[in-house]
Design a protein around this motif. Sequence first.
Motif, PDB file in Angstrom:
ATOM      1  N   UNK A  52       2.393   6.070   0.149  1.00 37.24           N
ATOM      2  CA  UNK A  52       2.940   7.415   0.143  1.00 37.24           C
ATOM      3  C   UNK A  52       3.738   7.662  -1.126  1.00 37.24           C
ATOM      4  N   UNK A  53       4.475   6.658  -1.579  1.00 37.65           N
ATOM      5  CA  UNK A  53       5.246   6.801  -2.807  1.00 37.65           C
ATOM      6  C   UNK A  53       4.317   7.007  -4.007  1.00 37.65           C
ATOM      7  N   UNK A  54       3.169   6.332  -3.989  1.00 42.35           N
ATOM      8  CA  UNK A  54       2.189   6.538  -5.051  1.00 42.35           C
ATOM      9  C   UNK A  54       1.649   7.952  -5.052  1.00 42.35           C
ATOM     10  N   UNK A  55       1.418   8.503  -3.852  1.00 36.42           N
ATOM     11  CA  UNK A  55       0.948   9.889  -3.750  1.00 36.42           C
ATOM     12  C   UNK A  55       2.001  10.849  -4.296  1.00 36.42           C
ATOM     13  N   UNK A  56       3.273  10.561  -4.056  1.00 38.62           N
ATOM     14  CA  UNK A  56       4.334  11.415  -4.581  1.00 38.62           C
ATOM     15  C   UNK A  56       4.359  11.385  -6.110  1.00 38.62           C
ATOM     16  N   UNK A  57       4.131  10.219  -6.689  1.00 42.58           N
ATOM     17  CA  UNK A  57       4.108  10.110  -8.150  1.00 42.58           C
ATOM     18  C   UNK A  57       2.968  10.934  -8.734  1.00 42.58           C
ATOM     19  N   UNK A 101       2.815   0.997  -8.267  1.00 38.08           N
ATOM     20  CA  UNK A 101       3.049   1.763  -7.039  1.00 38.08           C
ATOM     21  C   UNK A 101       1.798   2.527  -6.641  1.00 38.08           C
ATOM     22  N   UNK A 102       1.092   3.090  -7.622  1.00 34.39           N
ATOM     23  CA  UNK A 102      -0.082   3.919  -7.341  1.00 34.39           C
ATOM     24  C   UNK A 102      -1.293   3.074  -6.969  1.00 34.39           C
ATOM     25  N   UNK A 103      -1.554   2.016  -7.738  1.00 34.17           N
ATOM     26  CA  UNK A 103      -2.770   1.227  -7.567  1.00 34.17           C
ATOM     27  C   UNK A 103      -2.563  -0.041  -6.753  1.00 34.17           C
ATOM     28  N   UNK A 104      -1.314  -0.445  -6.566  1.00 34.03           N
ATOM     29  CA  UNK A 104      -1.037  -1.718  -5.916  1.00 34.03           C
ATOM     30  C   UNK A 104      -0.809  -2.801  -6.955  1.00 34.03           C
TER      31      UNK A 104
END
Length: 394
Positions: free
Chosen positions: A133-138, A183-186
């Motif tokens: 979810x944090x990646x989606x926010x970024x 954060x986005x890709x792991x």
Amino acid sequence: MAAFAAVMTGSSAAAIATVQLVGESAEAILSDVFCCSGQGPPACETGRILLGHIIDGADVIDQVTVGCEGPHAFAIHCHGNPLIVERIMKLLEGRGVELLDAESLLAKMVSEEQPDDSIAVEAKLVMTRVKTLEGARIIGAQMAGGLSQTVRRWSRESDSMSLAEIADQARQILRDSRTARRIVEGCKVALVGPPNTGKSTLLNALAGCEKAIVTDIEGTTRDWVCAEILIPPLAATVIDTAGLGADAVAAGDDGIEQAAQARSVEILHRADLVLLVLDLSRPTARIDERLLEALTGKRTLTVLNKSDLPARLDLATLPAGLGEPIRISAKQAIGIDDLIHALHWTLGVADFDPRTPVAFTTRQHAFLKRLAFAETRLDVPAILAEILRGPIQT
């Protein structure tokens, strides 16, 4: 064009799922399978949210909301039961709709547009692959703000800004992008260390389930096993490697053992973070020279495991440069929260602001690097125009 549909959300069970339906015949197909609450056919004006049911003849499949995103684009939000989603997709397929995966559908949609903001379009494509979810926010923040806003500001103020100022800001974005990528890709976390220090037990403690065989026989892990774990804001692949240590080398005369040792070093090199797991209950750490050499320049946390047993390890004998060790008991789940906290800080994600401008495609990275090392102001306008309106990377 014909009509196309794709499931835009994950394949597992969830509260809500989204099916995207696009194409010149999309509205006609929607009218055939969607019964709007109230009287009369649905009024599909752009921007409206409609409540009703997806129907197959006299059968009601599910209550849904439909977002009218454009003249030929609709988002069907249904319950997230995979059986319901599958039935809706089969219903659409039976009406002549071509079924695609989410990324292919988005690529098809953007290929037929001339976007005013390529960054925003690429954000929609990347959004289907974010891990948290944090990646989606970024990624969401890069559309109207973030990178898009920064590039537009550079374009407006390029005459008043110095080349060095733009270059410095571009370099900062590239640095922040490395953190955002995790954060986005792991990210990948490698568990390394001598045999029988509890790496497999630590993997299981982090994963919350049995992912590795745990025994008291040294060298049980002859190859690697891994677990996908969620430790917000990160989704991490934790990899348990074959033991690397003096004892492993002495015992490793067979080809399988040597291959496992080589594989462990390879995994270590590709990891974003290394957890060096040592046994606090033993008098010596038995760290192999190959392992110490491989750790040079790597983000590393030293983990002293088995803290529930009497401490016998002389910390003064540990090699310099390993940092302040973290004491845990993987078996008793003691100190795991402290380890995760240290992991977040070491990877730079503990206090990362999702509104930070970042690059999230190879295309964006390439143009930002050109900005960072531009030799003349004459290059800047063309580079900025390409970042903002250049061909989409799918």
